[in-house]
Design a protein around this motif. Structure first.
Motif, mmCIF file in Angstrom:
data_model
loop_
_atom_site.group_PDB
_atom_site.id
_atom_site.type_symbol
_atom_site.label_atom_id
_atom_site.label_comp_id
_atom_site.label_asym_id
_atom_site.label_seq_id
_atom_site.Cartn_x
_atom_site.Cartn_y
_atom_site.Cartn_z
ATOM 1 N N ARG A 208 -0.969 7.566 5.645
ATOM 2 C CA ARG A 208 -0.325 8.424 6.656
ATOM 3 C C ARG A 208 0.276 7.607 7.802
ATOM 4 N NH1 ARG A 208 -4.943 11.768 5.448
ATOM 5 N NH2 ARG A 208 -4.214 13.681 4.431
ATOM 6 N N VAL B 257 -2.229 12.865 -3.988
ATOM 7 C CA VAL B 257 -1.458 12.961 -2.756
ATOM 8 C C VAL B 257 0.008 13.179 -3.119
ATOM 9 C CG1 VAL B 257 -0.729 11.718 -0.676
ATOM 10 C CG2 VAL B 257 -3.042 11.393 -1.578
ATOM 11 N N LEU C 119 -6.260 7.031 2.805
ATOM 12 C CA LEU C 119 -5.375 8.132 3.179
ATOM 13 C C LEU C 119 -4.863 7.964 4.604
ATOM 14 C CD1 LEU C 119 -7.290 11.153 1.589
ATOM 15 C CD2 LEU C 119 -5.274 9.961 0.686
ATOM 16 N N THR D 230 -2.579 16.935 0.123
ATOM 17 C CA THR D 230 -3.678 16.220 -0.526
ATOM 18 C C THR D 230 -4.478 17.260 -1.304
ATOM 19 O OG1 THR D 230 -3.768 14.669 1.311
ATOM 20 C CG2 THR D 230 -5.662 14.717 -0.135
ATOM 21 N N LEU E 231 3.807 13.021 -1.422
ATOM 22 C CA LEU E 231 4.470 12.459 -0.246
ATOM 23 C C LEU E 231 5.965 12.327 -0.494
ATOM 24 C CD1 LEU E 231 5.187 9.186 -0.892
ATOM 25 C CD2 LEU E 231 2.709 9.052 -0.747
ATOM 26 N N VAL F 151 3.121 12.267 4.277
ATOM 27 C CA VAL F 151 2.190 12.911 3.353
ATOM 28 C C VAL F 151 2.386 14.424 3.477
ATOM 29 C CG1 VAL F 151 -0.241 13.326 2.794
ATOM 30 C CG2 VAL F 151 0.542 11.017 3.389
#
Length: 169
Positions: free
Chosen positions: A30, A62, A26, A40, A64, A37
């Motif tokens: 990012r 996630v 993660l 989550t 995004l 992002v």
């Protein structure tokens, strides 16, 4: 690409240290300059799907946005997997990290290397439930998810564990 077109990933791990691997993935996601992002999901502990004789997984979804093309994003995800020592030895086998593109707005992508929506998303609680949690207000993806959830026949267990720490691993 339209800025309101969200991409959804499923992220999972079942090789110790699962929590650290997902957190590192993660963080690397990012850090990609072309990725933002947005959300989550909670963390979920899930039983293995497909090949059952392995350790339980932790999974998160996630949401995004990105200026990358689908192939560029897939390449970036594979690089993150390689940095976290992902091995592709056993189909549906244990993995340090797994990053899959599940939805890309309403797009339908079918190439030799990428299928979106993910062809098995509708068969997997560990994909559907965390993604539904963060896609409720997405007019492009929420209806797709609702249809898949209504038709879902996956009986594997899934447990919302909120947000975990390395001590939980």
């Amino acid at each position: 690409m339209s800025s309101d077109e969200r991409v959804y990933l499923s992220v999972g791990s079942n090789i110790h240290p699962r929590v650290a691997s997902i957190r590192q993935a993660l963080a690397q996601l990012r850090a990609l300059p072309a990725v933002t992002v947005l959300a989550t999901s909670n963390w979920y502990e899930t039983e293995p799907w497909g090949k059952r004789d392995q350790a339980n997984f932790y999974n998160v979804s996630v949401a995004l946005t990105t200026t990358l093309t689908p192939d560029q994003l897939l390449t970036a995800l594979h690089m993150i997997e390689q940095q976290l020592h992902r091995q592709r030895d056993i189909h549906w086998g244990p993995r340090t990290i797994d990053l899959d593109i599940i939805f890309w707005g309403r797009r339908q992508i079918n190439t030799a290397t990428l299928q979106v929506p993910h062809p098995h998303a509708g068969e997997r609680n560990f994909v559907l439930l965390p993604t539904a949690e963060i896609a409720k207000d997405d007019p492009l993806v929420a209806p797709q998810l609702a249809g898949l959830i209504a038709a879902n026949q996956d009986t594997s267990w899934i447990k919302n564990v909120g947000n975990v720490s390395e001590q939980d691993d």
